[in-house]
Design a protein around this motif. Structure first.
Motif, mmCIF file in Angstrom:
data_model
loop_
_atom_site.group_PDB
_atom_site.id
_atom_site.type_symbol
_atom_site.label_atom_id
_atom_site.label_comp_id
_atom_site.label_asym_id
_atom_site.label_seq_id
_atom_site.Cartn_x
_atom_site.Cartn_y
_atom_site.Cartn_z
ATOM 1 N N ARG A 163 0.951 -1.358 0.149
ATOM 2 C CA ARG A 163 -0.093 0.015 -0.223
ATOM 3 C C ARG A 163 0.816 1.352 -0.081
ATOM 4 N NH1 ARG A 163 -1.932 3.813 3.071
ATOM 5 N NH2 ARG A 163 -0.697 3.159 4.985
ATOM 6 N N ARG A 173 1.210 4.406 -2.920
ATOM 7 C CA ARG A 173 0.864 5.822 -2.669
ATOM 8 C C ARG A 173 2.281 6.544 -2.884
ATOM 9 N NH1 ARG A 173 -0.018 7.441 3.732
ATOM 10 N NH2 ARG A 173 2.132 7.000 3.685
ATOM 11 N N SER A 174 3.454 5.759 -2.720
ATOM 12 C CA SER A 174 4.857 6.603 -2.928
ATOM 13 C C SER A 174 5.162 6.568 -4.368
ATOM 14 C CB SER A 174 5.768 5.976 -1.995
ATOM 15 O OG SER A 174 5.338 6.102 -0.647
#
Length: 287
Positions: A213, A217-218
């Motif tokens: 996750r 996101r990064s």
């Protein structure tokens, strides 16, 4: 006496010649026997099927391959189970499946991916002076397609290719796993497990899910001593024009040089290179 002596010499020469010929015959038999007979027979069956436009019955295959029915049946049964031969139905015979062609196409596709990505990865290698890798997921295995060594002596060069069962512990693997559908991710984990390589390796599915996750996101993946204590890896996914994940590119550096500032520098270089590759990659060519 002279005649007898000459005859004796000639007989000795003939005997030596015969011994050499016998040794050579034995040697040739041994060399021929070094192959695996069952593999040779299975390949013969594949070649026979490839020459027929229609399904062949068991007795036709056994005759063409010069095998008894029982041996031929066992070999064909194995080829059917592995997906290389199709049973066309009761009394209909056997034919080749598309799997061999698919293997050839996959090999060609992987070669084309390497050639497509190579200039960009060479530029990344020159700019960062670090080892650069390109990896793909084939089935459940993480496969190195290209490795360009650092022009300087690097700790990462000693490892070269990635471990095919270590996708969960390597940045290169996590950059791909993060975008897999849930079912495919479960299959990869089921096939490989989550083996621990160091004390930092993620070895539970909930922890891996949370890590992936963070990767989504990064936009990049981090490996911080999870495969080798002394190494830090940074990777980004590459996509084609349809958005499908094709593979990942990454750089691995020694922990002693992996300051926060340097990590940020490498992340920017890797994600920029991955973005440039993705922007030029046609849909469907490498997936």
């Amino acid at each position: 006496m002279q005649v007898v002596a000459e005859r004796s010499v000639n007989e000795d020469a003939d005997q030596r010649k015969q011994r050499y010929e016998e040794i050579n015959r034995s040697k040739n038999k041994e060399e021929c026997g070094k192959g695996v007979q069952s593999v040779d027979r299975a390949l013969s069956i594949i070649e026979i099927l490839s020459l027929s436009s229609n399904p062949l019955k068991l007795n036709e295959i056994s005759t063409a391959a010069d095998l008894n029915l029982s041996t031929c049946h066992h070999l064909i049964k194995t080829l059917v189970l592995r997906g290389y031969v199709i049973n066309a139905g009761r009394n209909q015979g056997y034919s080749l499946s598309p799997r061999i062609e698919n293997l050839w196409l996959r090999s060609t596709r992987d070669f084309n991916l390497v050639e497509f990505a190579r200039p960009s990865l060479q530029k990344l290698n020159e700019d960062t002076r670090e080892s650069v890798l390109l990896a793909v997921l084939r089935g459940s295995s993480l496969i190195t397609q290209l490795c360009i060594a650092s022009p300087l002596r690097s700790e990462a060069d000693a490892y070269g290719t990635v471990n095919p069962r270590a996708a969960h512990a390597l940045a290169m693997g996590k950059a791909i796993l993060a975008w897999l559908p849930e079912g495919e991710l479960a299959r990869v984990v089921a096939d490989n497990g989550l083996p621990g390589f160091t004390a930092q390796t993620i070895t539970s599915l909930p922890a891996l899910a949370e890590e992936l996750r963070l990767v989504r996101r990064s936009g990049f993946a981090l490996e911080d001593g999870e495969f080798r204590d002394e190494l830090v890896g940074l990777s980004a996914p590459i996509r084609d024009a349809s958005g499908a994940i094709v593979g990942s590119i990454g750089i691995t550096i020694g922990r002693r040089r992996a300051s926060e500032t340097y990590r940020q520098h490498i992340v920017q270089a890797v994600t920029r290179c991955a973005g440039n590759l993705s922007a030029r990659m046609p849909a469907g060519c490498f997936t």
